[in-house]
Design a protein around this motif. Structure first.
Motif, short mmCIF file in Angstrom:
data_model
loop_
_atom_site.label_atom_id
_atom_site.label_comp_id
_atom_site.label_asym_id
_atom_site.label_seq_id
_atom_site.Cartn_x
_atom_site.Cartn_y
_atom_site.Cartn_z
N ALA A 1 0.85 -1.19 0.00
CA ALA A 1 0.00 0.00 0.00
C ALA A 1 0.88 1.24 0.00
O ALA A 1 1.91 1.29 0.69
N ALA A 2 0.48 2.24 -0.77
CA ALA A 2 1.21 3.52 -0.76
C ALA A 2 1.15 4.10 0.66
O ALA A 2 0.16 3.95 1.36
N GLY A 3 2.24 4.72 1.07
CA GLY A 3 2.26 5.36 2.39
C GLY A 3 2.42 4.40 3.54
O GLY A 3 2.01 4.71 4.65
N SER A 4 3.02 3.25 3.31
CA SER A 4 3.21 2.27 4.39
C SER A 4 4.44 2.62 5.23
O SER A 4 5.43 3.16 4.71
N VAL A 5 4.36 2.31 6.52
CA VAL A 5 5.45 2.58 7.47
C VAL A 5 5.63 1.35 8.34
O VAL A 5 4.65 0.77 8.81
N SER A 6 6.89 0.96 8.55
CA SER A 6 7.16 -0.18 9.42
C SER A 6 8.33 0.13 10.35
O SER A 6 9.20 0.95 10.04
N ILE A 7 8.31 -0.54 11.50
CA ILE A 7 9.38 -0.44 12.49
C ILE A 7 10.13 -1.76 12.48
O ILE A 7 9.51 -2.83 12.57
N HIS A 8 11.46 -1.71 12.38
CA HIS A 8 12.32 -2.90 12.31
C HIS A 8 13.28 -2.86 13.49
O HIS A 8 13.95 -1.84 13.72
N VAL A 9 13.34 -3.96 14.23
CA VAL A 9 14.19 -4.05 15.41
C VAL A 9 15.09 -5.27 15.26
O VAL A 9 14.60 -6.36 14.93
N TYR A 10 16.40 -5.10 15.49
CA TYR A 10 17.36 -6.19 15.32
C TYR A 10 18.23 -6.33 16.56
O TYR A 10 18.62 -5.33 17.17
N SER A 11 18.55 -7.58 16.90
CA SER A 11 19.46 -7.85 18.01
C SER A 11 20.19 -9.14 17.73
O SER A 11 19.53 -10.14 17.38
N PRO A 12 21.51 -9.18 17.85
CA PRO A 12 22.36 -8.01 18.05
C PRO A 12 22.20 -7.03 16.91
O PRO A 12 21.63 -7.37 15.87
N PRO A 13 22.70 -5.79 17.08
CA PRO A 13 22.52 -4.79 16.02
C PRO A 13 23.08 -5.27 14.69
O PRO A 13 24.05 -6.03 14.64
N LEU A 14 22.46 -4.80 13.61
CA LEU A 14 22.96 -5.14 12.28
C LEU A 14 24.38 -4.60 12.11
O LEU A 14 24.70 -3.50 12.56
N TRP A 15 25.20 -5.39 11.48
CA TRP A 15 26.52 -4.94 11.09
C TRP A 15 26.74 -5.25 9.61
O TRP A 15 27.11 -4.42 8.83
N ARG A 16 26.48 -6.50 9.25
CA ARG A 16 26.53 -6.95 7.86
C ARG A 16 25.20 -7.62 7.55
O ARG A 16 24.52 -8.11 8.44
N MET A 17 24.86 -7.66 6.27
CA MET A 17 23.70 -8.41 5.80
C MET A 17 24.11 -9.14 4.54
O MET A 17 25.07 -8.76 3.88
N GLY A 18 23.37 -10.18 4.20
CA GLY A 18 23.59 -10.88 2.96
C GLY A 18 22.55 -10.44 1.95
O GLY A 18 21.36 -10.45 2.24
N GLN A 19 23.01 -10.03 0.77
CA GLN A 19 22.12 -9.65 -0.33
C GLN A 19 22.20 -10.77 -1.36
O GLN A 19 23.30 -11.19 -1.73
N TYR A 20 21.06 -11.29 -1.82
CA TYR A 20 21.02 -12.44 -2.71
C TYR A 20 20.51 -12.08 -4.08
O TYR A 20 19.67 -11.20 -4.23
N ALA A 21 21.00 -12.81 -5.06
CA ALA A 21 20.49 -12.72 -6.43
C ALA A 21 20.32 -14.14 -6.94
O ALA A 21 21.11 -15.04 -6.60
N ILE A 22 19.32 -14.34 -7.75
CA ILE A 22 19.05 -15.65 -8.34
C ILE A 22 19.17 -15.51 -9.85
O ILE A 22 18.48 -14.69 -10.45
N SER A 23 20.06 -16.30 -10.45
CA SER A 23 20.26 -16.22 -11.90
C SER A 23 19.07 -16.85 -12.62
O SER A 23 18.23 -17.52 -12.02
N SER A 24 19.03 -16.68 -13.94
CA SER A 24 17.95 -17.26 -14.73
C SER A 24 17.96 -18.78 -14.70
O SER A 24 16.96 -19.43 -14.99
N THR A 25 19.11 -19.39 -14.33
CA THR A 25 19.20 -20.85 -14.22
C THR A 25 18.99 -21.33 -12.79
O THR A 25 19.14 -22.52 -12.51
N GLY A 26 18.69 -20.40 -11.88
CA GLY A 26 18.39 -20.79 -10.50
C GLY A 26 19.58 -20.80 -9.56
O GLY A 26 19.46 -21.23 -8.42
N VAL A 27 20.74 -20.29 -9.99
CA VAL A 27 21.90 -20.23 -9.11
C VAL A 27 21.73 -19.06 -8.14
O VAL A 27 21.45 -17.94 -8.55
N LEU A 28 21.90 -19.35 -6.86
CA LEU A 28 21.76 -18.35 -5.81
C LEU A 28 23.14 -17.84 -5.42
O LEU A 28 24.04 -18.63 -5.14
#
Length: 192
Positions: A135-162
């Motif tokens: 929905a337009a105008g949506s707002v969310s609160i996100h809480v993490y513990s332990p605090p975020l330091w790094r995250m993993g960003q994923y991509a999936i190829s057209s052949t399904g390789v992650l």
């Protein structure tokens, strides 16, 4: 995934809030309580609300040695892309509007769960998902513990390789268009 449903605008009592945080990493139940209490307190997040179709707007509301709190503002064009939260557990409370959480599935379409205002959920560090504004105008609160330091960003190829790429917690998560960097052209050509 743990889901917590709170009627929109209610102020359900919480034993965890920013003024009363334990001096240790929070458990998933506590993450939910904190996310819910902050989502119900519009004075905390309302001054930070901004929207853009080009870039998701987000602001850090609190960060200490044990917990990290963010407000995220969404339009239907906003998409985090597939990601994890590395070693952090988390909770998301939708304060306004509606989001869609997409849970990664192997060999089938992802599982989509609509999360309207007044609902929240938590997850462990093993959780891989993507979030989009419904929905337009949506707002969310996100809480993490332990605090975020790094995250993993994923991509999936057209052949399904992650593929997973490590990114900073301060980077805006967006879908990765090219799952293989230029320096891995040999692998890209072999698999695509």
């Amino acid at each position: 995934m743990t889901v917590n449903v709170t009627p929109e605008g209610s102020t359900k009592p919480s034993t965890v809030d920013l003024d009363h945080l334990p001096d240790r990493p929070l458990q998933r139940r506590e993450l939910l309580e904190l996310a819910d209490s902050l989502a119900a307190d519009r004075d905390v997040w309302e001054p930070h609300v901004r929207f853009s179709d080009d870039h998701r707007h987000y602001v850090s509301l609190h960060r200490d040695a044990h917990v990290d709190v963010w407000i995220l503002c969404w339009t239907p064009s906003n998409d985090t892309g597939w990601h994890d939260h590395d070693t952090s557990s988390g909770a998301v409370a939708v304060a306004r509007g509606e989001l869609v959480e997409h849970n990664l599935a192997v060999g089938t379409a992802s599982l989509e769960v609509r999360v309207p205002a007044g609902q929240s959920y938590s997850f462990g560090p093993d959780h891989i998902h993507r979030m989009t504004g419904h929905a337009a105008g949506s707002v969310s609160i996100h809480v993490y513990s332990p605090p975020l330091w790094r995250m993993g960003q994923y991509a999936i190829s057209s052949t399904g390789v992650l593929r997973r790429t490590s990114v900073s917690y301060a980077d805006e998560l967006r879908p990765i268009e090219e799952p293989f960097p230029d320096d891995q052209a040999r692998l890209r050509e072999a698999l695509l």
